[in-house]
Motif scaffolding. Structure first.
Motif, PDB file in Angstrom:
ATOM      1  N   PHE A  62      49.556  82.183 102.440  1.00 20.88           N
ATOM      2  CA  PHE A  62      48.684  81.464 102.904  1.00 20.88           C
ATOM      3  C   PHE A  62      49.530  80.090 103.793  1.00 20.88           C
ATOM      4  CE2 PHE A  62      44.416  81.925 101.007  1.00 20.88           C
ATOM      5  CZ  PHE A  62      44.275  83.141 101.437  1.00 20.88           C
ATOM      6  N   ALA A  66      49.624  79.120 107.601  1.00 25.11           N
ATOM      7  CA  ALA A  66      49.102  77.927 108.048  1.00 25.11           C
ATOM      8  C   ALA A  66      50.220  77.242 108.891  1.00 25.11           C
ATOM      9  CB  ALA A  66      48.682  76.944 106.991  1.00 25.11           C
ATOM     10  N   VAL A  73      50.094  71.168 115.814  1.00 27.58           N
ATOM     11  CA  VAL A  73      49.604  69.756 115.615  1.00 27.58           C
ATOM     12  C   VAL A  73      50.593  68.868 115.417  1.00 27.58           C
ATOM     13  CG1 VAL A  73      48.157  68.235 114.098  1.00 27.58           C
ATOM     14  CG2 VAL A  73      47.411  70.406 114.746  1.00 27.58           C
ATOM     15  N   PHE A  74      51.589  68.894 114.710  1.00 25.45           N
ATOM     16  CA  PHE A  74      52.544  67.823 114.445  1.00 25.45           C
ATOM     17  C   PHE A  74      53.462  68.013 115.534  1.00 25.45           C
ATOM     18  CE2 PHE A  74      52.022  68.704 109.686  1.00 25.45           C
ATOM     19  CZ  PHE A  74      51.102  67.741 109.669  1.00 25.45           C
ATOM     20  N   TRP A 109      42.298  78.113 121.054  1.00 23.21           N
ATOM     21  CA  TRP A 109      42.152  77.587 119.499  1.00 23.21           C
ATOM     22  C   TRP A 109      41.153  78.065 118.666  1.00 23.21           C
ATOM     23  CZ3 TRP A 109      45.425  73.395 118.205  1.00 23.21           C
ATOM     24  CH2 TRP A 109      45.146  72.553 116.893  1.00 23.21           C
ATOM     25  N   ILE A 110      39.850  78.371 119.093  1.00 23.27           N
ATOM     26  CA  ILE A 110      38.951  78.786 118.399  1.00 23.27           C
ATOM     27  C   ILE A 110      39.242  80.102 117.867  1.00 23.27           C
ATOM     28  CG2 ILE A 110      36.499  79.199 118.310  1.00 23.27           C
ATOM     29  CD1 ILE A 110      36.244  76.658 120.121  1.00 23.27           C
ATOM     30  N   SER A 113      41.801  80.076 115.203  1.00 25.87           N
ATOM     31  CA  SER A 113      41.287  79.732 113.735  1.00 25.87           C
ATOM     32  C   SER A 113      40.492  80.678 113.293  1.00 25.87           C
ATOM     33  CB  SER A 113      40.766  78.389 113.975  1.00 25.87           C
ATOM     34  OG  SER A 113      39.745  78.356 114.743  1.00 25.87           O
ATOM     35  N   ALA A 114      39.589  81.479 113.952  1.00 23.88           N
ATOM     36  CA  ALA A 114      38.707  82.492 113.597  1.00 23.88           C
ATOM     37  C   ALA A 114      39.475  83.695 113.017  1.00 23.88           C
ATOM     38  CB  ALA A 114      37.877  82.797 114.425  1.00 23.88           C
ATOM     39  N   CYS A 117      41.118  82.480 109.657  1.00 26.58           N
ATOM     40  CA  CYS A 117      39.931  82.509 108.673  1.00 26.58           C
ATOM     41  C   CYS A 117      39.550  83.897 108.186  1.00 26.58           C
ATOM     42  CB  CYS A 117      38.985  81.915 109.399  1.00 26.58           C
ATOM     43  SG  CYS A 117      37.607  81.368 108.485  1.00 26.58           S
ATOM     44  N   LEU A 121      40.151  85.400 104.341  1.00 30.97           N
ATOM     45  CA  LEU A 121      39.044  85.910 103.650  1.00 30.97           C
ATOM     46  C   LEU A 121      39.448  87.262 103.150  1.00 30.97           C
ATOM     47  CD1 LEU A 121      36.104  85.443 103.166  1.00 30.97           C
ATOM     48  CD2 LEU A 121      35.536  86.902 105.103  1.00 30.97           C
TER      49      LEU A 121
ATOM     50  N   MET B 406      32.917  82.144  99.344  1.00 37.15           N
ATOM     51  CA  MET B 406      34.628  82.010  99.818  1.00 37.15           C
ATOM     52  C   MET B 406      34.356  82.169 101.364  1.00 37.15           C
ATOM     53  SD  MET B 406      37.521  84.016  98.412  1.00 37.15           S
ATOM     54  CE  MET B 406      37.844  85.628  98.997  1.00 37.15           C
ATOM     55  N   LEU B 407      33.325  83.092 101.771  1.00 38.50           N
ATOM     56  CA  LEU B 407      33.538  83.409 103.378  1.00 38.50           C
ATOM     57  C   LEU B 407      32.747  81.696 103.873  1.00 38.50           C
ATOM     58  CD1 LEU B 407      33.076  85.052 105.933  1.00 38.50           C
ATOM     59  CD2 LEU B 407      30.684  85.382 105.286  1.00 38.50           C
ATOM     60  N   GLU B 410      35.494  79.157 103.752  1.00 35.27           N
ATOM     61  CA  GLU B 410      36.693  79.410 104.921  1.00 35.27           C
ATOM     62  C   GLU B 410      36.246  79.420 106.213  1.00 35.27           C
ATOM     63  OE1 GLU B 410      38.692  82.834 103.335  1.00 35.27           O
ATOM     64  OE2 GLU B 410      39.552  81.762 101.736  1.00 35.27           O
ATOM     65  N   LEU B 411      34.894  79.481 106.549  1.00 38.87           N
ATOM     66  CA  LEU B 411      34.448  79.426 107.751  1.00 38.87           C
ATOM     67  C   LEU B 411      34.620  77.943 108.292  1.00 38.87           C
ATOM     68  CD1 LEU B 411      31.413  81.674 108.183  1.00 38.87           C
ATOM     69  CD2 LEU B 411      33.406  81.894 109.185  1.00 38.87           C
ATOM     70  N   SER B 413      36.662  75.811 107.966  1.00 40.41           N
ATOM     71  CA  SER B 413      37.981  75.407 108.536  1.00 40.41           C
ATOM     72  C   SER B 413      37.802  75.707 110.159  1.00 40.41           C
ATOM     73  CB  SER B 413      38.915  76.436 108.077  1.00 40.41           C
ATOM     74  OG  SER B 413      38.871  77.860 108.357  1.00 40.41           O
ATOM     75  N   ILE B 414      36.731  76.456 110.800  1.00 38.33           N
ATOM     76  CA  ILE B 414      36.761  76.579 112.242  1.00 38.33           C
ATOM     77  C   ILE B 414      36.296  75.482 112.776  1.00 38.33           C
ATOM     78  CG2 ILE B 414      36.068  77.956 114.201  1.00 38.33           C
ATOM     79  CD1 ILE B 414      35.795  80.351 112.272  1.00 38.33           C
ATOM     80  N   MET B 418      38.331  72.241 115.020  1.00 37.39           N
ATOM     81  CA  MET B 418      38.083  71.724 116.488  1.00 37.39           C
ATOM     82  C   MET B 418      38.190  70.224 116.306  1.00 37.39           C
ATOM     83  SD  MET B 418      34.274  73.477 117.108  1.00 37.39           S
ATOM     84  CE  MET B 418      34.301  75.484 117.256  1.00 37.39           C
ATOM     85  N   PHE B 420      40.674  68.858 114.891  1.00 30.51           N
ATOM     86  CA  PHE B 420      41.874  68.501 115.356  1.00 30.51           C
ATOM     87  C   PHE B 420      42.300  68.675 116.570  1.00 30.51           C
ATOM     88  CE2 PHE B 420      42.486  69.189 110.662  1.00 30.51           C
ATOM     89  CZ  PHE B 420      43.387  68.413 110.229  1.00 30.51           C
ATOM     90  N   MET B 449      45.366  67.391 107.580  1.00 32.72           N
ATOM     91  CA  MET B 449      46.178  68.688 107.591  1.00 32.72           C
ATOM     92  C   MET B 449      46.294  69.143 106.267  1.00 32.72           C
ATOM     93  SD  MET B 449      47.027  71.179 109.526  1.00 32.72           S
ATOM     94  CE  MET B 449      47.154  70.866 111.072  1.00 32.72           C
ATOM     95  N   ILE B 453      44.680  72.341 104.373  1.00 34.93           N
ATOM     96  CA  ILE B 453      45.247  73.281 103.961  1.00 34.93           C
ATOM     97  C   ILE B 453      45.277  73.809 102.545  1.00 34.93           C
ATOM     98  CG2 ILE B 453      47.468  74.892 103.782  1.00 34.93           C
ATOM     99  CD1 ILE B 453      48.083  73.379 106.513  1.00 34.93           C
ATOM    100  N   THR B 454      45.285  72.712 101.546  1.00 37.50           N
ATOM    101  CA  THR B 454      45.110  72.762 100.259  1.00 37.50           C
ATOM    102  C   THR B 454      43.692  73.276 100.005  1.00 37.50           C
ATOM    103  OG1 THR B 454      44.589  70.422  99.869  1.00 37.50           O
ATOM    104  CG2 THR B 454      46.888  71.287  99.523  1.00 37.50           C
ATOM    105  N   ILE B 456      42.066  75.231 101.737  1.00 39.86           N
ATOM    106  CA  ILE B 456      42.048  76.671 101.936  1.00 39.86           C
ATOM    107  C   ILE B 456      42.287  77.657 100.635  1.00 39.86           C
ATOM    108  CG2 ILE B 456      42.656  78.539 103.193  1.00 39.86           C
ATOM    109  CD1 ILE B 456      41.263  77.077 105.047  1.00 39.86           C
TER     110      ILE B 456
END
Ligand code: HEM
Ligand SMILES: [Cu+2]
Ligand SMILES: [Cu+2]
Lengths: 256, 623
Positions: A62, A66, A73-74, A109-110, A113-114, A117, A121, B406-407, B410-411, B413-414, B418, B420, B449, B453-454, B456
């Protein structure tokens, strides 16, 4: 920032800020990945079960997944900070553009991230599935764990009782966990398993210790006055030693 | 002084001061204390003894009844019932009385009354937030002092547990109100071009409810404390000392306050925006505040209920949470987290939205992707009511539901991503005007950030089986609540300080405290991540020698945070008293609150503004 030419208008990647960001990103990604994984992996205890090994592996995975996103971003932050700073009590001149949207950036971006994700999962589900199967292991030994303020008690299938947990190495164990008073949480730290002990219910978790040694059981749910002291050792021993210990214990129990 | 209470209108002759002008914080405390005492004495006298030998039950009844009496007495004494009483009598308040309630020409006294002017309420909220953080901070220092050595022992375990619980719950309350309270009340109505909130009296009510709630919590400290942690899990809470009743009352009253404030703010924004302020032109901060209170609206009634049931289990021998009597501790956990997870976003969203509002101002370019920002806020709000059981993965309640939760987790985070995107997009090719709020944008991105992340890792069930209940969780939520939330709130304070007080916040002090707090913060909770990963459980007053180093790091960091906060406090006081007098629009920003003069007139706008564009029109057209 100043040598903006009209020709850069469509070729966004030619903008000097893009190059700068890209370079920062190239540096930050491995830096975050390495620091993040080392930070986690070095701090966590040496695994005493495959489950714990899996947890450490997941954290590492992970972190690397990440890292590129965090790095981006940074990197943008670093670019902004190094490109144009103005100190003073009055504002700088307005920026040289009016970009208020970018469908392409949004969509990318979306989607990214999806996908991340989804990745998180799926990896999680795979491990979860394996751990679920462990509960139904045929040749597992079964231990009843009872929490009470502020100690753990262990009952083995053949009548042995103990306040200290003994387990044979490389044999699957299923724990049946309950509590006599309030909620506790049964945590074998180095084996990466934890399950709450609830009064009136029995919960299950399973693990296969794969290392001989002495490890830690700690209560992970605030359970009153001496919660901090509700910890104990677990001894993982060879099969022969375990049989011997168990026989002694059962005999002791039978006598009393 | 309070004997005329029962005949307000009738007794208010010309020669005497009308009742409405006599009520203030003093009468409130007096009446609250008197009624609590009277009810306590009566209950002591007349409540029958318990039939069986039971721990506490009768004492629980007495404590709860006295606390309820305190509450009713206090609210009556502050004047919350004056208007309802009039309506019952078939009358309404006169114009003069309404002006009096709004605090017209009253000077400093209006801050100690049931004042309806949203600007007064905003300042009241600001002060109480600072008091809460001050007390919570001192408690945090006590915790760190006790954890200075592995054996602990500085503080008795019972007291230690109580300090942890009190620190937790008041900091949660502090962070819930830290943006929507001061800024949401003071600035938000002006920002949307309104003269006041939709329900000014509810506004005053929401603030005074918090004051009323504080006393049971303080009371609790003297009758055994809150030894259960802020989450007050049952059945532990059922067996905890009488102080638990203070927690229960505190939550119930605070939940009322939140609901009242939520209804008020939502209505104000929906109904009272200036002409021309379409949803597309409504500042993003407004979206953040509305999302926050709109999330609180479904969440806090659940919290309220969970505590009512907890109190009934204690005082009336019901068994909602008692397995032996047919209940279940899992019920409590569910109710608590159905409130608890939305609540973390109640805290976070307005803080992030505030920084989004500031980002264009300090980069002198338009906000990037307004629509994505709105989608992100909406997405988080929607999803956050579907994730609560990630706090219960290892509770054993419903192992089969772990995968779906869990699903959903984690979703989240999407939409979080945005937020961010909007912030980095706005930094992109901006002209940075370096101020403390600008620095805070970077600090938020950094801290959030790490917190995200933690989060997640924690949302991954197998990893959570290791991490749950450890200091790692504590570090995670401090990164989000404090690193992201509080950072946004402090930036808001500095940014809107000129409008709220008429003076600029001292720049040097704001920078010094910013760096101290941020560095101290990362040291503190970096150390806490380490001990969590090593396996130190949360909420312990002693620990194995193995965790020495990380705890030492944490304690040092905490001291740095505390010093930074003291610098900030000094900055607030000194700038408020004799800072540079602020111009009308010191940041050259384009939202409406910067178009009103300092000091702001009682009704904000002589002529209501008309809005013709969004407030982000910075940047030059490229030639
Ligand atoms: C990026 C999104 C986030 C994810 C995926 C996430 C995930 C989680 C998970 C799974 C837990 C449970 C850990 C456990 O007890 O084992 C947790 C705890 C917590 N999180 Fe987050 N989180 C996120 C963001 C936030 C934010 C934004 C806040 C607050 C502003 C927050 C505040 C908390 C709190 C207060 C707790 C623990 C409460 C307690 O046990 O006392 N989280 N988070
Ligand atoms: Cu415990
Ligand atoms: Cu949560």
């Amino acid at each position: 920032m100043t040598e903006l030419k009209p020709s850069t208008k469509n070729k966004w990647w030619k903008h000097p800020d893009v190059k700068k960001t890209f370079i920062f990103w190239l540096i930050f990604t491995p830096a975050i990945g390495i620091f993040g994984t080392q930070f986690h992996v070095l701090s966590m205890p040496d695994p005493a079960s495959e489950v714990m090994g899996g947890v450490i592996g997941l954290m590492r995975l992970f972190t690397w997944a990440a890292a590129p996103v965090a790095a981006l971003v940074f990197a943008i932050c670093a670019t902004a900070l190094t490109s144009s700073r103005h100190y003073g009590d009055n504002p700088p001149a307005d920026a040289d553009h009016q970009i208020s949207n970018s469908p392409r950036a949004n969509a990318t971006w979306i989607v990214v991230s999806a996908m991340l994700c989804l990745f998180a999962l799926v990896t999680g589900l795979v491990v979860l599935q394996k751990e679920g199967d462990a509960l139904h292991e045929e040749n597992a030994i079964h231990v009843n764990v009872t929490g009470q303020q502020w100690a753990w008690n262990y009952d083995y299938a053949d009548g042995a009782r103990s306040e200290v947990l003994y387990l044979p190495v490389d044999v699957p164990v299923v724990f049946h966990i309950t509590s006599k008073d309030v909620k506790h949480s049964f945590w074998i730290v180095e084996m990466g398993i934890k399950m709450d002990a609830n009064p009136g219910y029995t919960t299950e978790t399973a693990v296969t210790p794969n290392k001989i040694g002495v490890f830690n059981v700690r209560c992970a749910e605030l359970c009153g006055l001496l919660h901090a002291y509700m910890q104990n050792k677990v001894h993982v021993v060879s099969k022969a030693d375990y049989e011997k210990w168990l026989a002694d214990r059962s005999a002791l129990e039978a006598r009393s | 002084m309070t004997t005329t209470m029962n005949h307000p209108a009738a007794a208010a002759g010309k020669s005497r001061t009308p009742i409405i002008e006599r009520l203030n914080i003093v009468t409130a405390f007096a009446l609250g204390a008197i009624s609590a005492f009277v009810v306590w004495r009566l209950a002591l006298q007349f409540l029958p003894a318990d039939s069986e030998v039971r721990l506490f039950t009768r004492e629980d009844k007495i404590t709860l009844l006295s606390m309820i009496a305190w509450f009713v007495g206090f609210m009556t004494g502050i004047g919350a019932l004056v208007a309802p009483f009039r309506w019952v009598m078939g009358k309404d308040l006169s114009h003069d009385e309404n002006m009096f309630l709004a605090g017209k020409d009253m000077g400093i006294k209006r801050y100690f009354r049931y004042t309806t002017d949203h600007k007064v309420v905003g300042i009241q909220y600001l002060i109480i937030t600072m008091v809460i953080f001050g007390i919570g901070g001192i408690l945090a220092m006590l915790i760190r002092a006790n954890l200075g050595t592995p054996e602990g022992g500085l503080i008795h375990p019972q007291a230690y547990n109580s300090i942890v619980g009190t620190h937790g719950i008041i900091m949660i309350v502090g962070t819930i109100i830290m943006v929507t309270g001061p800024i949401g009340n003071f600035i938000m109505p002006i920002m949307i071009g309104a003269r006041d909130m939709a329900f000014p009296r509810l506004n005053a009510l929401s603030f005074w409810l918090i004051v009323a709630a504080a006393i049971p919590l303080i009371w609790a400290q003297f009758i055994g404390g809150i030894s259960t942690g802020w989450s007050a899990y049952n059945p532990l809470a059922g067996q905890a000392p009488l102080g638990m009743n203070g927690y229960i009352m505190f939550i119930c009253i605070f939940a009322l306050s939140t609901m009242v404030a939520g209804a008020n703010i939502t209505t104000t924004v929906v109904r009272m925006r200036a002409k021309g302020m379409t949803w597309n032109r409504t500042p993003i901060f407004i979206y953040g505040v509305v999302a926050s209170v709109a999330l609180a609206l479904p969440a806090f009634p659940v919290f309220f209920l969970s505590q009512v049931m907890s109190g009934m289990d204690r005082a009336l021998d019901t068994s909602f949470y008692n397995t032996a009597g047919g209940g279940s501790g899992w019920l409590y956990e569910n109710l608590f987290w159905i409130m608890g997870h939305p609540e973390v976003y109640v805290i976070l969203i307005p803080a992030v939205a505030a920084l989004m509002e500031m980002a264009p101002v300090f980069t002198r370019r338009p906000l990037f992707s307004f629509n994505v920002a709105v989608m992100g806020i909406a997405g988080i709000s929607g999803l956050s009511i579907l994730v609560w059981a990630h706090h219960m993965y290892i509770s054993g309640w419903a192992p089969l539901l772990n995968a779906p939760f869990m699903l959903t987790t984690e979703l989240i985070s999407i939409p979080t991503g945005m937020l961010f995107l909007v912030l980095v997009g706005t930094l992109w090719r901006g002209r940075l005007w370096m101020t403390m709020p600008t620095l805070s944008i970077f600090a938020l991105l950094w801290n959030f950030m790490i917190g995200g992340i933690t989060g997640i890792y924690l949302s991954d069930v197998p990893a959570d089986a290791f991490l749950h209940g450890s200091m790692y969780v504590t570090a995670h939520f401090h990164y989000t609540l404090m690193g992201a939330g509080l950072t946004g709130a402090l930036a808001s304070l500095v940014y809107w300080f000129p409008k709220m007080t008429g003076r600029m916040f001292d720049k040097k002090l704001s920078w010094i405290s910013f760096w101290m707090v941020q560095i101290g913060f990362n040291v503190t909770f970096g150390g806490m991540f380490i001990v969590g990963l090593q396996g130190q459980p949360r909420r312990v007053e002693a620990y194995a020698a193995l965790f020495n180093r990380g705890n030492l790091i944490t304690s040092i960091g905490a001291a740095v945070i505390m010093s930074g906060m003291l610098v900030l406090l000094y900055g607030v006081i000194s700038s408020w008293r004799h800072g540079v007098v602020a111009p009308m629009n010191p940041w050259h920003a384009k939202t409406l609150e910067w178009t009103v003069a300092n000091p702001i007139p009682l009704e904000n706008f002589a002529v209501l503004p008309v809005v013709t564009s969004d407030p982000y029109g910075y940047g030059k057209e490229k030639k």
